[in-house]
Design a protein around this motif. Structure first.
Motif, PDB file in Angstrom:
ATOM      1  N   UNK B 392      42.967  45.120   9.397  1.00  0.00           N
ATOM      2  CA  UNK B 392      44.289  45.483   8.884  1.00  0.00           C
ATOM      3  C   UNK B 392      45.152  46.090   9.969  1.00  0.00           C
ATOM      4  N   UNK B 393      46.446  45.856   9.853  1.00  0.00           N
ATOM      5  CA  UNK B 393      47.396  46.292  10.869  1.00  0.00           C
ATOM      6  C   UNK B 393      47.456  47.825  10.958  1.00  0.00           C
ATOM      7  N   UNK B 394      47.252  48.457   9.800  1.00  0.00           N
ATOM      8  CA  UNK B 394      47.391  49.914   9.761  1.00  0.00           C
ATOM      9  C   UNK B 394      46.346  50.610  10.634  1.00  0.00           C
ATOM     10  N   UNK B 395      45.221  49.935  10.861  1.00  0.00           N
ATOM     11  CA  UNK B 395      44.154  50.568  11.628  1.00  0.00           C
ATOM     12  C   UNK B 395      44.293  50.353  13.128  1.00  0.00           C
ATOM     13  N   UNK B 396      45.341  49.635  13.549  1.00  0.00           N
ATOM     14  CA  UNK B 396      45.504  49.335  14.981  1.00  0.00           C
ATOM     15  C   UNK B 396      46.080  50.543  15.711  1.00  0.00           C
ATOM     16  N   UNK B 397      45.756  50.628  17.005  1.00  0.00           N
ATOM     17  CA  UNK B 397      46.297  51.710  17.836  1.00  0.00           C
ATOM     18  C   UNK B 397      47.754  51.384  18.176  1.00  0.00           C
ATOM     19  N   UNK B 398      48.533  52.382  18.600  1.00  0.00           N
ATOM     20  CA  UNK B 398      49.923  52.104  18.990  1.00  0.00           C
ATOM     21  C   UNK B 398      50.012  51.041  20.088  1.00  0.00           C
ATOM     22  N   UNK B 399      49.081  51.059  21.040  1.00  0.00           N
ATOM     23  CA  UNK B 399      49.102  50.052  22.116  1.00  0.00           C
ATOM     24  C   UNK B 399      48.850  48.659  21.546  1.00  0.00           C
ATOM     25  N   UNK B 400      47.905  48.565  20.614  1.00  0.00           N
ATOM     26  CA  UNK B 400      47.636  47.264  19.991  1.00  0.00           C
ATOM     27  C   UNK B 400      48.872  46.759  19.264  1.00  0.00           C
ATOM     28  N   UNK B 401      49.550  47.696  18.577  1.00  0.00           N
ATOM     29  CA  UNK B 401      50.767  47.282  17.847  1.00  0.00           C
ATOM     30  C   UNK B 401      51.822  46.758  18.816  1.00  0.00           C
ATOM     31  N   UNK B 402      51.907  47.366  20.006  1.00  0.00           N
ATOM     32  CA  UNK B 402      52.869  46.892  21.001  1.00  0.00           C
ATOM     33  C   UNK B 402      52.495  45.474  21.457  1.00  0.00           C
ATOM     34  N   UNK B 403      51.208  45.190  21.509  1.00  0.00           N
ATOM     35  CA  UNK B 403      50.794  43.831  21.888  1.00  0.00           C
ATOM     36  C   UNK B 403      51.201  42.818  20.826  1.00  0.00           C
ATOM     37  N   UNK B 404      51.141  43.221  19.557  1.00  0.00           N
ATOM     38  CA  UNK B 404      51.615  42.304  18.511  1.00  0.00           C
ATOM     39  C   UNK B 404      53.114  42.074  18.655  1.00  0.00           C
ATOM     40  N   UNK B 405      53.839  43.147  19.027  1.00  0.00           N
ATOM     41  CA  UNK B 405      55.286  42.998  19.257  1.00  0.00           C
ATOM     42  C   UNK B 405      55.544  42.044  20.415  1.00  0.00           C
ATOM     43  N   UNK B 406      54.692  42.129  21.445  1.00  0.00           N
ATOM     44  CA  UNK B 406      54.854  41.226  22.592  1.00  0.00           C
ATOM     45  C   UNK B 406      54.681  39.773  22.174  1.00  0.00           C
ATOM     46  N   UNK B 407      53.683  39.533  21.314  1.00  0.00           N
ATOM     47  CA  UNK B 407      53.464  38.159  20.848  1.00  0.00           C
ATOM     48  C   UNK B 407      54.702  37.636  20.102  1.00  0.00           C
ATOM     49  N   UNK B 408      55.266  38.499  19.262  1.00  0.00           N
ATOM     50  CA  UNK B 408      56.473  38.096  18.521  1.00  0.00           C
ATOM     51  C   UNK B 408      57.632  37.855  19.481  1.00  0.00           C
ATOM     52  N   UNK B 409      57.767  38.765  20.461  1.00  0.00           N
ATOM     53  CA  UNK B 409      58.870  38.620  21.418  1.00  0.00           C
ATOM     54  C   UNK B 409      58.721  37.328  22.201  1.00  0.00           C
ATOM     55  N   UNK B 410      57.471  36.960  22.544  1.00  0.00           N
ATOM     56  CA  UNK B 410      57.220  35.724  23.284  1.00  0.00           C
ATOM     57  C   UNK B 410      57.682  34.518  22.458  1.00  0.00           C
ATOM     58  N   UNK B 411      57.308  34.520  21.184  1.00  0.00           N
ATOM     59  CA  UNK B 411      57.663  33.385  20.319  1.00  0.00           C
ATOM     60  C   UNK B 411      59.153  33.359  19.975  1.00  0.00           C
ATOM     61  N   UNK B 412      59.786  34.540  19.956  1.00  0.00           N
ATOM     62  CA  UNK B 412      61.197  34.576  19.540  1.00  0.00           C
ATOM     63  C   UNK B 412      62.161  34.435  20.715  1.00  0.00           C
ATOM     64  N   UNK B 413      61.790  35.030  21.865  1.00  0.00           N
ATOM     65  CA  UNK B 413      62.780  35.129  22.940  1.00  0.00           C
ATOM     66  C   UNK B 413      62.435  34.309  24.171  1.00  0.00           C
TER      67      UNK B 413
END
Lengths: 170, 464
Positions: B392-413
């Motif tokens: 689950x996403x809630x159990x991820x560390x802040x750094x892990x969450x930033x990596x998910x943001x990076x994946x989204x940014x890669x696909x979007x931008x």
């Protein structure tokens, strides 16, 4: 005799003044609002106009590019068709020239071509004179075409890139 | 008259499908090119598939429809097929057997070359160097195409590989040096053929393009010739005329299927999935024609496109191609399903020679480090996404969450790009930086500090 003084006059006057002041303030507010709205509308209109101009210019540039490519492509296609016509005309002229040359040489040319055909197929080859000039020779299973048109086509093919002088710069 | 006398053979024993069996022949060899003249005077062409004593089996390129046993004459050229080569091909469109398909006269080259080609002497090869920029961000930044390289596109049915091939062929450049594209289409539908011609019209009008188009309804033997014709013309443009040439060949799976059909017609023993045992060496005989030659200007770069049947990367065609080529650009159905073009899977894609074509003096000084860091970060992002599915996403560390943001940014931008958008390398690299900077500096350890300082000055809390 003096007219009786209405004790409410000051109140009335004050109410009137207050009403006038409120009306003036409302009017000022409305004027300012109208000016602001007008300014905002003008700014928005200018932004929309500038954006429309930019989009229009971009669309126009894209359309112009497409048109330029289309025109260049059509011009090139037309040139290729004309080149093909010129090449076909050259082939026809070469064929006519070879026929004329063979007709001029007459029996000597036919005899020489028959010798060439026999050298390729053997002495038993059956030699037939071609209607346009030249000969064809045949043995069972093999054939040699030394007719005028075949000779002309072979010569033109060997001409290769030199034929490009037909449409290249002089 | 000059030149040898051409002997025609008239003993046609049999017409079977696309094959003509000629008897009474002598001195005829395998793969020899033949000219077939019909009773009507029509000329067709063929290749010798098999010779046994005085019998030769000829595969007719244009098919045997309308041919009679009597009245058909076959002349053998004495050599494998040859094609005129030269700059006269630029701007021209040929069919799969090298004849003009654009209404023009025959292409009159200064010389003829055998379409089988001659392999480059290994000791005279120069290693690939400098980039071919495609204007496609995902390719230029993450799997840079290098001059002289062979880099295939692995795709599957339904993915926009033809769009990507056409876009690369239309946009590719070599930093202002003389450049040309040779596009070989094999087994294309007529709609695809029209799409290719339209997409490459500007390049063709600029006389920087040679098109060879073999359609799905053309005889299969022509499909074996098409890439060889393209490479022969390209080799001359590259090594004799000093151009950098990009050869785009699509679809190599259709080519391999044609090879399988011809092999079956020759009665050869089938190997894996009925492809001939020599599929590897046959593909290598095409792909290995790319490269650079010492002492000569110009280069020949090959971008083959192949579709993996049912998306199976272990299928013989992608499998054997992967052994020969220097990396691959893999298109992904998942990325396509998300509505992103080009649907490049960055983690499955790789350009093995990328280091030789990127960096200061070639692309941009920060390019190799940015590409390596982006791939590493995306790999971590994928792991994090898998972890998030489990815990689950809630159990991820802040750094892990930033990596998910990076994946989204890669696909979007970074990844999305229009099919006619020619993106500059600077723009693509700047977007890559934008994506990377979704991570904190502590997670960007592959980037030198000076580069990071230039693009993202450290914040106060990070300085401590």
């Amino acid at each position: 005799m003096t007219a009786p003084v209405d004790e409410l006059d000051p109140v009335r006057a004050e109410l009137l003044r207050a009403a006038r002041a409120a009306a003036e303030a409302t009017l000022d507010h409305a004027r300012t609002g109208a000016a602001d709205t007008l300014l905002a509308a003008r700014t928005a209109a200018e932004t929309v106009l500038a954006q429309a101009r930019r989009l229009g210019e971009a669309d126009g540039a894209e359309e112009a590019d497409r048109e330029r490519v289309r025109a260049a492509q059509e011009a090139w296609e037309t040139e290729l068709v004309v080149r093909a016509e010129v090449y076909a005309a050259l082939r026809a002229e070469v064929r006519r020239g070879v026929r004329r040359a063979l007709a001029r040489e007459g029996v000597a040319a036919r005899s020489h071509l028959a010798d060439v055909a026999r050298a390729a197929l053997g002495p038993e080859a059956e030699i037939t004179a071609s209607a346009q000039g030249g000969v064809t020779a045949e043995t069972p299973g093999r054939r040699v075409d030394l007719s005028a048109d075949a000779l002309a086509d072979g010569a033109l093919d060997r001409l290769g890139v030199r034929a490009e002088t037909l449409w290249g710069p002089p | 008259m000059s030149g040898p006398v051409e002997v025609e053979y008239t003993g046609v024993r049999e017409l079977r499908g696309p094959l003509v069996v000629v008897e009474g022949v002598s001195g005829v060899g395998w793969d020899e090119f033949a000219t077939i003249v019909l009773d009507s005077g029509e000329r067709r062409h063929g290749l010798v598939l098999e010779v046994d004593r005085d019998l030769a089996v000829v595969q007719v390129l244009e098919d045997t429809a309308g041919m009679n046993r009597t009245g058909t004459r076959v002349a053998f050229s004495g050599s494998p097929m040859r094609i005129p080569v030269g700059a006269g091909w630029l701007g021209r469109v040929g069919n799969g057997r090298g004849e003009p398909a654009d209404g023009g006269p025959p292409v009159l080259g200064g010389s003829y070359e055998a379409v089988g080609g001659a392999p480059i002497n290994p000791v005279r090869r120069e290693p690939p160097n400098d980039p071919v920029l495609t204007g496609v961000g995902a390719v230029d930044v993450l799997t840079t195409l290098v001059r002289g390289q062979k880099l295939p596109v692995f795709s599957a049915a339904g993915l926009p590989h033809l769009e990507l091939a056409v876009q690369i062929a239309a946009q590719a450049t070599c930093g202002g040096e003389p450049f040309a594209v040779v596009f070989a289409g094999m087994g294309l539908t007529h709609a695809d053929t029209a799409f290719v011609r339209d997409g490459l019209a500007a390049r063709s009008a600029a006389r920087e393009l040679v098109l060879f188009l073999n359609t799905a309804d053309d005889p299969v033997i022509e499909r074996l010739l098409t890439p060889r014709l393209a490479l022969t013309v390209a080799e001359h443009l590259a090594f004799a005329q000093g151009r950098h040439v990009l050869v785009v060949m699509t679809d190599m799976t259709a080519y391999s299927e044609a090879l399988r059909e011809v092999s079956a017609a020759r009665g050869e023993i089938p190997a894996r999935r009925a492809y001939p045992g020599y599929l590897y060496s046959d593909l290598a005989s095409l792909y290995e024609r790319c490269g650079r030659i010492r002492g000569r200007p110009g280069s020949l770069t090959i971008l083959p496109v192949l579709t993996m049947p049912a998306g199976d990367i272990t299928h013989p065609v992608p499998d054997l191609t992967g052994y020969i080529t220097e990396g691959q650009i893999v298109l992904s159905a998942d990325v396509q399903a998300a509505g992103t073009y080009p649907p490049v899977d960055p983690l499955a894609s790789l350009s093995r020679l990328m280091r030789k074509g990127t960096g200061a003096g070639r692309t941009r000084a920060d390019h190799p480090a940015v590409a390596a860091q982006l791939i590493a970060a995306l790999a971590r992002s994928r792991q994090v996404a898998e972890l998030a599915d489990l815990i689950g996403r809630a159990a991820l560390s802040p750094t892990d969450l930033r990596h998910l943001e990076l994946q989204d940014a890669f696909r979007d931008r970074f990844l999305p790009q229009g099919t006619d958008e020619d993106r500059s390398l600077d723009d693509s690299l700047d977007r890559a930086w934008e994506v990377l900077l979704t991570l904190p500096r502590s997670q960007l350890g592959m980037l030198p500090a000076d580069l990071l300082d230039t693009h993202a000055p450290p914040r106060r809390e990070e300085r401590r």
